[in-house]
Scaffold this motif. Structure first.
Motif: not given
Length: 151
Positions: A1-13, A15-16
């Motif tokens: 679960m932590k890895e998935q949360q990290y990936n979600t946070l990383k995508e939000q932060i 830049p595209k």
């Protein structure tokens, strides 16, 4: 679960990445580098009496020299930051990589620093270039002996 949360946070932060703009920059800068190489070829053919078959070696040597010179002055790094893969056109990218490795090792001395760092990269490129040239020549020799292509 932590890895998935990290990936979600990383995508939000994070830049595209502007993929289309980066591809366009790489295409344009790579094309300009190739046009410079073609201009150098024409220069050698006009003023030094090279033919289309013999102009390749001096053109490649000149392009590598120019890339090494620009790397030494710190300009090729800026070009690479702007153009990305477009500045990695094989010949100039090779010259840049060799000199960058040499500059990296200058604090360790000429032999163990500059020389060894430079040839760590160049040695592998030369090795695989020679081996691939051997196999391409071997395939061509086989195709010529079978009569598929002419020498």
């Amino acid at each position: 679960m932590k890895e998935q949360q990290y990936n979600t946070l990383k995508e939000q932060i994070s830049p595209k990445t502007p993929l289309a703009i980066n591809c366009l920059k790489a295409f344009v800068v790579g094309g300009i580098i190739c046009c410079v190489g073609q201009a150098i070829s024409f220069f050698y053919m006009m003023f030094f009496d090279f033919t289309e078959k013999t102009v390749g070696n001096p053109t490649v040597a000149t392009m590598v020299f120019l890339a090494m010179l620009l790397t030494g002055f710190g300009l090729y790094r800026k070009l690479g930051q702007f153009a990305g893969a477009g500045s990695a056109v094989p010949v100039t990218g090779f010259g840049n990589a060799v000199v960058s490795s040499a500059i990296e090792g200058k604090s360790e001395g000429f032999v163990l620093g500059v020389g060894s760092n430079m040839f760590k990269l160049a040695g592998a490129v030369i090795l695989f270039g020679v081996v691939s040239a051997f196999f391409v020549t071997l395939v061509k020799l086989i195709l010529v002996s079978v009569g598929v292509v002419s020498w």
